[in-house]
Design a protein around this motif. Structure first.
Motif, short mmCIF file in Angstrom:
data_model
loop_
_atom_site.label_atom_id
_atom_site.label_comp_id
_atom_site.label_asym_id
_atom_site.label_seq_id
_atom_site.Cartn_x
_atom_site.Cartn_y
_atom_site.Cartn_z
N THR A 104 0.83 -1.20 0.00
CA THR A 104 0.00 0.00 0.00
C THR A 104 0.86 1.25 0.00
O THR A 104 0.54 2.24 -0.67
CB THR A 104 -0.94 0.00 1.22
N GLN A 105 1.97 1.22 0.73
CA GLN A 105 2.88 2.36 0.71
C GLN A 105 3.40 2.60 -0.71
O GLN A 105 3.48 3.75 -1.17
CB GLN A 105 4.04 2.16 1.68
N ALA A 106 3.74 1.54 -1.41
CA ALA A 106 4.19 1.68 -2.80
C ALA A 106 3.10 2.29 -3.67
O ALA A 106 3.38 3.12 -4.54
CB ALA A 106 4.63 0.32 -3.35
N ASN A 107 1.85 1.91 -3.44
CA ASN A 107 0.73 2.49 -4.19
C ASN A 107 0.59 3.99 -3.91
O ASN A 107 0.23 4.77 -4.80
CB ASN A 107 -0.58 1.78 -3.84
N LEU A 108 0.86 4.38 -2.67
CA LEU A 108 0.80 5.80 -2.32
C LEU A 108 1.87 6.59 -3.07
O LEU A 108 1.64 7.73 -3.49
CB LEU A 108 0.95 5.97 -0.82
N VAL A 109 3.04 6.00 -3.23
CA VAL A 109 4.09 6.65 -4.01
C VAL A 109 3.65 6.77 -5.48
O VAL A 109 3.85 7.80 -6.13
CB VAL A 109 5.42 5.89 -3.91
N GLN A 110 3.03 5.70 -6.00
CA GLN A 110 2.53 5.75 -7.37
C GLN A 110 1.49 6.86 -7.53
O GLN A 110 1.47 7.56 -8.55
CB GLN A 110 1.93 4.40 -7.76
N ASN A 111 0.64 7.02 -6.53
CA ASN A 111 -0.35 8.11 -6.58
C ASN A 111 0.33 9.47 -6.68
O ASN A 111 -0.12 10.36 -7.41
CB ASN A 111 -1.23 8.07 -5.34
N ALA A 112 1.44 9.62 -5.94
CA ALA A 112 2.18 10.89 -5.99
C ALA A 112 2.77 11.12 -7.38
O ALA A 112 2.77 12.25 -7.88
CB ALA A 112 3.27 10.88 -4.93
N ILE A 113 3.26 10.06 -7.99
CA ILE A 113 3.79 10.16 -9.35
C ILE A 113 2.68 10.58 -10.30
O ILE A 113 2.87 11.47 -11.15
CB ILE A 113 4.41 8.82 -9.79
N ASP A 114 1.53 9.94 -10.17
CA ASP A 114 0.40 10.25 -11.05
C ASP A 114 -0.06 11.70 -10.89
O ASP A 114 -0.55 12.31 -11.86
CB ASP A 114 -0.78 9.31 -10.76
N GLN A 115 0.10 12.24 -9.69
CA GLN A 115 -0.29 13.63 -9.43
C GLN A 115 0.77 14.63 -9.89
O GLN A 115 0.58 15.83 -9.78
CB GLN A 115 -0.56 13.81 -7.94
N LYS A 116 1.89 14.10 -10.40
CA LYS A 116 2.98 14.93 -10.94
C LYS A 116 3.49 15.92 -9.89
O LYS A 116 3.65 17.13 -10.15
CB LYS A 116 2.53 15.66 -12.21
N VAL A 117 3.76 15.40 -8.70
CA VAL A 117 4.31 16.24 -7.64
C VAL A 117 5.73 16.68 -8.02
O VAL A 117 6.36 16.10 -8.92
CB VAL A 117 4.32 15.50 -6.30
N ASP A 118 6.24 17.68 -7.32
CA ASP A 118 7.57 18.21 -7.61
C ASP A 118 8.67 17.46 -6.89
O ASP A 118 9.86 17.61 -7.23
CB ASP A 118 7.62 19.68 -7.23
N GLY A 119 8.32 16.68 -5.88
CA GLY A 119 9.32 15.91 -5.14
C GLY A 119 8.64 14.92 -4.22
O GLY A 119 7.47 15.10 -3.84
#
Length: 345
Positions: A104-119
Motif C-alpha cells: 500500500t505504501q508503494a501504491n501511495l508513491v505511485q499516486n504521488a507520481i500520477d499527481q505529478k508532484v515536484d518531489g
C-alpha cells in the motif's frame, strides 16, 4: 548506483507559478487541510499547521511525503510536524500519506507520481517493495529523497539524499548503555516484522551487549495484544531484567506489562514523545535513544526545496545526513522536556 553528483535536470514550470509565488510571498500561508482517497488511505495536504508563515518567494511546489507509519504511533506526528514547518517556510504544499503495509505504501508513491508532484520524500522500511515505484518516480523526473528507514538501501535505489539514524550504530550504542547500567538479560520487542530498521536495532544491541538478548515479535497496531504478550513473556522468563522497545508508545505499554506481570524488569527504548520524556523523568523508563524525528521530517522537505531551487544535495549524494543517536536519561531529560512539551521532541 554510484554517482559523483546526483544532479538531475530541473523540470520546467508554467510561468503562472511565478505570479503565484509573488502573491504567496506577500501574504502568510494559510493553514488548510483536505483529504482524498489514496491507495485506500488518507492523504493529508498540509501547509504547516502550527508553524510560522512561509517566507520563500520561490514558485509554489507540491511535495509528497509517504511513510510506513502505523495509525496511532506518535513518532510520526513529530516527523509530520517537522515536515509541515519546512513546508510553511518554503512555500510548499505538503501531501502526507502513510501505511505500514509495504504494497500500500508503494501504491501511495505511485499516486504521488500520477499527481505529478515536484518531489517525494519516502521511508524504506521494506525497501524491496519500494524499489520499482521509486525507479518510476526517477524515470518521471521527480526527485526522491529518503529518510528515517533505508540507510543501507537509499543509494542503490537511486535516491538523492538520506536523513536519519544509522540503526546498527544506534543499536550498538544501546547495548553499551545496557552494559553500563548492569543489565544481564534483555528482551528486544520488535513491533513490525520485516522492518529492516527495527531488525538492525536489535541486532546492534546483541552485538555489543555482554548479557543475553532475545527478540520478541508483537503486532504494533494492536496495543492490547502488545501489552499481554510482553506480560506473558515476563511471567514465563523471570531472568529478563530489561525490556528494550523500539518506539515510545511501546515503552509505555511495556512498563505497564512489567507491573502486570509482577516483574522487576526495567524498560529502555528507542525514540521519544512527550509522555516518554515524562516517564524518563519519573523513572518508569530508564533511558531513551533520540533520533530527532522532527528534524528528519524538516530536512526531507527542505532538501527537496533546496534541490529544486538551488541544485543543493546534502552529503553530495554519497553520504547520509545523520540525525542520531543521542541518549536521553535522568541526567539530561530536563533539557529535552521543554521541547517535548511543544511537541517537537
Amino acid at each position: 548506483m554510484d554517482r559523483t553528483f546526483p544532479f538531475r535536470p530541473f523540470r520546467s514550470r508554467p510561468r503562472g507559478l511565478v505570479a503565484l509565488a509573488a502573491a504567496g510571498a506577500a501574504s502568510a500561508l494559510l493553514i488548510t487541510g483536505c483529504s482524498s482517497s489514496s491507495g485506500g488511505k488518507q492523504a493529508q495536504q498540509d501547509t504547516g499547521s502550527g508553524a510560522p508563515a512561509g517566507n520563500a518567494s520561490t514558485p509554489r511546489m507540491t511535495i509528497a511525503m509517504v511513510t510506513h507509519g502505523g495509525p496511532g504511533d506518535t513518532f510520526w506526528d513529530l516527523i509530520r510536524k517537522g515536515a509541515q514547518t519546512a513546508a510553511a517556510k518554503d512555500n510548499v504544499k505538503l501531501v502526507y500519506s502513510s501505511d505500514p503495509n509495504a504494497a500500500t505504501q508503494a501504491n501511495l508513491v505511485q499516486n504521488a507520481i500520477d499527481q505529478k508532484v515536484d518531489g517525494i520524500a519516502v521511508t524504506l522500511a521494506k525497501p524491496d517493495a519500494m524499489k520499482a515505484v521509486i525507479a518510476k518516480a526517477t524515470a518521471a523526473g521527480i526527485p526522491v529523497v529518503g529518510f528515517n528507514s533505508g540507510l543501507g538501501q537509499w543509494k542503490e535505489q537511486g535516491l538523492l539524499q538520506f536523513f536519519g539514524q544509522d540503526e546498527s550504530v544506534a543499536g550498538e550504542a544501546f547495548g553499551e548503555k545496557l552494559n553500563q547500567v548492569g543489565a544481564k538479560k534483555a528482551l528486544c520487542v520488535i513491533h513490525e516484522q520485516g522492518n529492516v530498521g527495527l531488525e538492525a536495532r536489535c541486532a546492534g544491541v546483541k552485538k555489543t551487549f555482554k548479557g543475553t538478548t532475545e527478540n520478541l515479535y508483537v503486532t504494533g497496531t494492536d496495543m492490547p495484544a502488545v501489552k499481554s504478550t510482553i506480560s506473558a513473556k515476563l511471567r514465563q522468563d523471570t531472568a529478563v531484567d530489561h525490556v528494550v522497545t523500539l518506539g515510545a508508545p511501546f515503552a509505555l505499554t511495556a512498563a505497564q506489562s512489567a507491573g502486570d506481570a509482577g516483574s522487576e524488569a526495567r524498560v529502555a527504548t528507542f525514540d521519544l514523545n512527550k509522555d516518554l520524556v515524562a516517564a524518563v523523568k519519573d523513572g518508569s523508563v530508564r533511558f531513551a535513544v533520540d533520533q530527532q524525528p522532527y528534524l528528519q521530517g524538516y530536512l526531507a522537505v527542505d532538501s527537496l526545496w533546496l534541490y529544486e531551487t538551488n541544485g543543493n544535495v546534502s552529503g553530495g549524494g554519497r553520504q547520509p545526513v545523520l540525525t542520531g543517536p543521542a541518549f536521553v536519561d535522568k541526567d539530561n531529560v530536563d533539557a529535552v522536556a521543554a521541547f517535548a512539551a511543544k511537541g517537537t521532541r
